[in-house]
Design a protein around this motif. Structure first.
Motif, PDB file in Angstrom:
ATOM      1  N   ILE A   6       0.940  -1.094  -0.092  1.00 41.36           N
ATOM      2  CA  ILE A   6       0.001   0.065   0.113  1.00 41.36           C
ATOM      3  C   ILE A   6       1.012   1.255  -0.092  1.00 41.36           C
ATOM      4  CG2 ILE A   6      -1.951  -1.087   1.209  1.00 41.36           C
ATOM      5  CD1 ILE A   6      -1.255   1.014   3.818  1.00 41.36           C
ATOM      6  N   VAL A   7       0.333   2.556  -0.445  1.00 36.52           N
ATOM      7  CA  VAL A   7       1.105   3.755  -0.623  1.00 36.52           C
ATOM      8  C   VAL A   7       0.263   4.689   0.212  1.00 36.52           C
ATOM      9  CG1 VAL A   7       2.098   5.194  -1.962  1.00 36.52           C
ATOM     10  CG2 VAL A   7       2.305   2.868  -2.608  1.00 36.52           C
ATOM     11  N   ALA A   8       0.861   5.439   0.956  1.00 32.82           N
ATOM     12  CA  ALA A   8       0.265   6.358   1.680  1.00 32.82           C
ATOM     13  C   ALA A   8       1.158   8.008   1.639  1.00 32.82           C
ATOM     14  CB  ALA A   8      -0.087   6.183   3.014  1.00 32.82           C
ATOM     15  N   ASP A   9       0.727   8.928   0.883  1.00 29.87           N
ATOM     16  CA  ASP A   9       1.515  10.243   0.980  1.00 29.87           C
ATOM     17  C   ASP A   9       0.543  11.290   0.845  1.00 29.87           C
ATOM     18  OD1 ASP A   9       3.187  12.412  -0.147  1.00 29.87           O
ATOM     19  OD2 ASP A   9       4.529  11.075   0.541  1.00 29.87           O
ATOM     20  N   PRO A  49      -0.850  -6.048   4.065  1.00 28.13           N
ATOM     21  CA  PRO A  49      -0.115  -5.961   2.962  1.00 28.13           C
ATOM     22  C   PRO A  49       1.462  -6.339   3.413  1.00 28.13           C
ATOM     23  CG  PRO A  49      -0.366  -3.532   3.714  1.00 28.13           C
ATOM     24  CD  PRO A  49      -1.315  -4.482   4.295  1.00 28.13           C
ATOM     25  N   ASP A  50       2.327  -6.690   2.364  1.00 26.97           N
ATOM     26  CA  ASP A  50       3.526  -7.342   2.975  1.00 26.97           C
ATOM     27  C   ASP A  50       4.453  -5.973   3.464  1.00 26.97           C
ATOM     28  OD1 ASP A  50       3.377  -9.962   2.229  1.00 26.97           O
ATOM     29  OD2 ASP A  50       3.362  -9.396   0.043  1.00 26.97           O
ATOM     30  N   ILE A  51       4.093  -4.714   2.634  1.00 27.56           N
ATOM     31  CA  ILE A  51       4.849  -3.559   2.839  1.00 27.56           C
ATOM     32  C   ILE A  51       3.844  -2.348   2.814  1.00 27.56           C
ATOM     33  CG2 ILE A  51       6.792  -2.248   2.171  1.00 27.56           C
ATOM     34  CD1 ILE A  51       8.154  -4.478   1.358  1.00 27.56           C
ATOM     35  N   ALA A  52       4.163  -1.593   3.675  1.00 29.96           N
ATOM     36  CA  ALA A  52       3.188  -0.121   3.744  1.00 29.96           C
ATOM     37  C   ALA A  52       4.361   0.843   3.417  1.00 29.96           C
ATOM     38  CB  ALA A  52       2.577   0.004   4.730  1.00 29.96           C
ATOM     39  N   ILE A  53       4.067   1.598   2.275  1.00 27.89           N
ATOM     40  CA  ILE A  53       5.290   2.900   2.023  1.00 27.89           C
ATOM     41  C   ILE A  53       4.410   4.120   2.612  1.00 27.89           C
ATOM     42  CG2 ILE A  53       6.424   4.190   0.000  1.00 27.89           C
ATOM     43  CD1 ILE A  53       6.015   1.081  -1.447  1.00 27.89           C
ATOM     44  N   LEU A  54       4.869   4.506   3.509  1.00 25.00           N
ATOM     45  CA  LEU A  54       4.274   5.780   4.328  1.00 25.00           C
ATOM     46  C   LEU A  54       5.048   6.811   4.243  1.00 25.00           C
ATOM     47  CD1 LEU A  54       2.946   3.400   7.205  1.00 25.00           C
ATOM     48  CD2 LEU A  54       1.692   3.723   4.813  1.00 25.00           C
ATOM     49  N   ALA A  63       4.359   7.471   9.531  1.00 24.60           N
ATOM     50  CA  ALA A  63       5.130   6.252   9.378  1.00 24.60           C
ATOM     51  C   ALA A  63       5.672   5.745  10.605  1.00 24.60           C
ATOM     52  CB  ALA A  63       6.188   6.226   8.279  1.00 24.60           C
ATOM     53  N   ILE A  64       6.301   6.564  11.429  1.00 24.68           N
ATOM     54  CA  ILE A  64       6.814   6.016  12.687  1.00 24.68           C
ATOM     55  C   ILE A  64       5.752   5.359  13.576  1.00 24.68           C
ATOM     56  CG2 ILE A  64       8.206   6.792  14.668  1.00 24.68           C
ATOM     57  CD1 ILE A  64       9.805   8.489  12.915  1.00 24.68           C
ATOM     58  N   ALA A  81       9.575   4.094   5.444  1.00 28.42           N
ATOM     59  CA  ALA A  81       9.092   5.413   5.618  1.00 28.42           C
ATOM     60  C   ALA A  81       9.741   6.474   4.456  1.00 28.42           C
ATOM     61  CB  ALA A  81       9.717   5.796   7.017  1.00 28.42           C
ATOM     62  N   LEU A  82       8.816   7.097   3.787  1.00 24.93           N
ATOM     63  CA  LEU A  82       9.202   8.253   2.863  1.00 24.93           C
ATOM     64  C   LEU A  82       9.467   9.684   3.831  1.00 24.93           C
ATOM     65  CD1 LEU A  82       6.794   7.417   0.180  1.00 24.93           C
ATOM     66  CD2 LEU A  82       9.232   6.753   0.275  1.00 24.93           C
TER      67      LEU A  82
END
Length: 205
Positions: A6-9, A49-54, A63-64, A81-82
């Protein structure tokens, strides 16, 4: 094997760019996108999901905070974390919270695929453009490493477990553990994330 993401920004253009990048890459399945921490956490709980890109700082939890929440559940999700932050305290705080990847937005399109691969393999990733000096790492210490220690460090950075490293190098797991301990002592580092960061920053990966 497909990695579920998943992607969240909260920056729409940046988020769309990431989605386009990941959609074009074979082996990735994007389960959902969000523009705030609350929706991102709902997606993680619903989709697992396997990975969350946040994003590290977006409306609601970043993200933290989300990584800390996930760490206290049985969810399988790992967080990348982005961020724009290069500060050592923030980086180390993220790692301490359980963040598996720390990717600078300046280099996200270059680093993110590698970060996902490393985290999927069980490793960690810190953007290599975060300087060693900013993190208090002593670059000169690399000269103290033996050939075997460098080989072990490279495999650690690639996300391999002690058992996998032992099989790759035809040595015992106990010997791998000894090399890992010596690496940390020589480099004055304290955990696997620090070792990975050191290797990436000093061209040892």
């Amino acid at each position: 094997m497909t990695t579920r993401l998943i992607v969240a920004d909260d920056h729409v253009i940046f988020r769309q760019g990431l989605v386009s990048l990941l959609t074009a890459e074979e082996g990735f399945d994007i389960l959902g996108v969000a523009d705030n921490g609350r929706d991102a956490l709902d997606l993680i709980r619903a989709k697992r999901p396997d990975i969350a890109i946040l994003d590290i700082s977006m409306p609601g939890q970043g993200a933290i905070e989300i990584s800390e929440i996930v760490a206290n559940t049985t969810l399988p999700t790992k967080v990348i974390a982005l961020t724009m932050h290069r500060d050592a305290l923030i980086v180390n705080g993220a790692v301490a919270a359980g963040v598996a990847g720390y990717v600078l937005k300046d280099n996200a399109f270059a680093d993110l695929i590698y970060a996902i691969r490393a985290v999927t393999a069980g490793g960690t990733f810190i953007s290599p453009s975060i300087t060693g000096n900013a993190l208090g790492i002593k670059n000169s210490a690399a000269g103290q490493l033996t050939r075997r220690e460098r080989e072990v460090l490279k495999l650690i950075t690639g996300g391999q477990s002690n058992r996998q490293i032992a099989a790759s190098l035809f040595i015992s797991i106990k010997t791998v553990e000894t090399h890992r301990s010596r690496l940390m002592r020589k480099l004055e580092l304290h955990n696997t994330a620090d070792l990975v960061r050191y290797a990436l920053q000093n061209g040892l990966a």
